[in-house]
Design a protein around this motif. Structure first.
Motif, PDB file in Angstrom:
ATOM      1  N   ILE A 181       0.858  -1.262   0.067  1.00 49.73           N
ATOM      2  CA  ILE A 181       0.152  -0.069   0.139  1.00 49.73           C
ATOM      3  C   ILE A 181       0.842   1.067   0.006  1.00 49.73           C
ATOM      4  N   ARG A 182       1.752   1.246   0.759  1.00 50.09           N
ATOM      5  CA  ARG A 182       2.883   2.608   0.915  1.00 50.09           C
ATOM      6  C   ARG A 182       3.569   2.533  -0.247  1.00 50.09           C
ATOM      7  N   ALA A 183       3.859   1.556  -0.807  1.00 51.73           N
ATOM      8  CA  ALA A 183       4.773   1.453  -2.157  1.00 51.73           C
ATOM      9  C   ALA A 183       3.715   2.319  -3.537  1.00 51.73           C
ATOM     10  N   ALA A 184       2.526   1.853  -3.275  1.00 56.62           N
ATOM     11  CA  ALA A 184       1.617   2.106  -4.196  1.00 56.62           C
ATOM     12  C   ALA A 184       1.335   3.381  -4.172  1.00 56.62           C
ATOM     13  N   ILE A 185       1.248   4.059  -3.134  1.00 57.04           N
ATOM     14  CA  ILE A 185       1.054   5.389  -2.948  1.00 57.04           C
ATOM     15  C   ILE A 185       2.320   6.211  -3.373  1.00 57.04           C
ATOM     16  N   HIS A 186       3.286   5.740  -3.141  1.00 60.83           N
ATOM     17  CA  HIS A 186       4.609   6.518  -3.503  1.00 60.83           C
ATOM     18  C   HIS A 186       4.490   6.367  -5.185  1.00 60.83           C
ATOM     19  N   ASP A 187       4.212   5.304  -5.714  1.00 58.65           N
ATOM     20  CA  ASP A 187       3.986   5.223  -7.119  1.00 58.65           C
ATOM     21  C   ASP A 187       3.077   6.218  -7.837  1.00 58.65           C
ATOM     22  N   ALA A 188       1.810   6.070  -7.159  1.00 52.75           N
ATOM     23  CA  ALA A 188       0.919   6.990  -7.774  1.00 52.75           C
ATOM     24  C   ALA A 188       1.283   8.552  -7.281  1.00 52.75           C
ATOM     25  N   ALA A 189       1.890   8.933  -6.554  1.00 55.73           N
ATOM     26  CA  ALA A 189       2.481  10.293  -6.336  1.00 55.73           C
ATOM     27  C   ALA A 189       3.600  10.506  -7.420  1.00 55.73           C
ATOM     28  N   LYS A 190       4.421   9.577  -7.831  1.00 59.77           N
ATOM     29  CA  LYS A 190       5.461   9.995  -8.773  1.00 59.77           C
ATOM     30  C   LYS A 190       4.685   9.991 -10.200  1.00 59.77           C
ATOM     31  N   ALA A 191       3.637   9.222 -10.321  1.00 57.50           N
ATOM     32  CA  ALA A 191       2.865   9.304 -11.566  1.00 57.50           C
ATOM     33  C   ALA A 191       2.208  10.589 -11.894  1.00 57.50           C
ATOM     34  N   LEU A 192       1.806  11.292 -10.806  1.00 65.29           N
ATOM     35  CA  LEU A 192       1.106  12.612 -10.738  1.00 65.29           C
ATOM     36  C   LEU A 192       1.896  13.762 -10.990  1.00 65.29           C
ATOM     37  N   GLU A 193       3.368  13.457 -10.894  1.00 66.15           N
ATOM     38  CA  GLU A 193       4.362  14.528 -11.121  1.00 66.15           C
ATOM     39  C   GLU A 193       4.576  14.675 -12.625  1.00 66.15           C
ATOM     40  N   VAL A 194       4.370  13.871 -13.493  1.00 63.10           N
ATOM     41  CA  VAL A 194       4.291  14.090 -14.793  1.00 63.10           C
ATOM     42  C   VAL A 194       3.119  14.775 -15.528  1.00 63.10           C
TER      43      VAL A 194
END
Length: 152
Positions: free
Chosen positions: A139-152
């Protein structure tokens, strides 16, 4: 008593007792079953919905206390929701799936407020969302992944 609720953009009039939990109005009266009953005491997060865009535990919120628009998992949308759902799938977060609607609602709310959450930010935002399958690391890793995806 008749209560008027705006849920997922639609207005509904429900003739139910004032002390009926919002969760049961959503599930039993409106037929929106994505929001789950877990513990009944606001400790597990399975019943999380938004009221005016903020996470709320619907199992302990009486219908008489609802003051604003309710959004359930069925209507969650937007770039944060898309990013979370994509990351959830990529990281194989769901196991049994029971807690997932509450987990996703809390994660999306976090990313709407904080586009670059730290582990601590995630832990604080997700506190009270219990996963019986213990997929917290994913869950934590997925939230970090989602945050990174929102940067672009």
């Amino acid at each position: 008593m008749v209560h008027t609720l705006k849920v997922n953009g639609q207005t509904h009039s429900l003739d139910i007792d004032d002390d009926t939990p919002l969760l049961w109005a959503i599930r039993d009266n409106l037929g929106l079953t994505g929001t789950k009953f877990g513990c009944g005491v606001a400790q597990c997060g399975a019943c999380t919905v938004y009221m005016n865009g903020k996470p709320l535990r619907s199992c302990v919120t009486p219908i008489s206390a609802v003051d604003g628009e309710i959004t359930t998992i069925e209507a969650i949308a937007g770039k944060e929701a898309d990013a979370v759902q994509t990351a959830w799938t990529a990281r194989d977060v769901p196991q049994c799936g029971y807690c997932q609607s509450g987990q996703v609602m809390s994660a999306v709310a976090l990313l709407k407020e904080n586009r670059k959450p730290t582990d601590r930010d995630i832990d604080l935002a997700m506190n009270g969302n219990i996963c019986r399958c213990a997929t917290y690391v994913r869950i934590r890793a997925a939230i970090h992944d989602a945050a990174k995806a929102l940067e672009v």
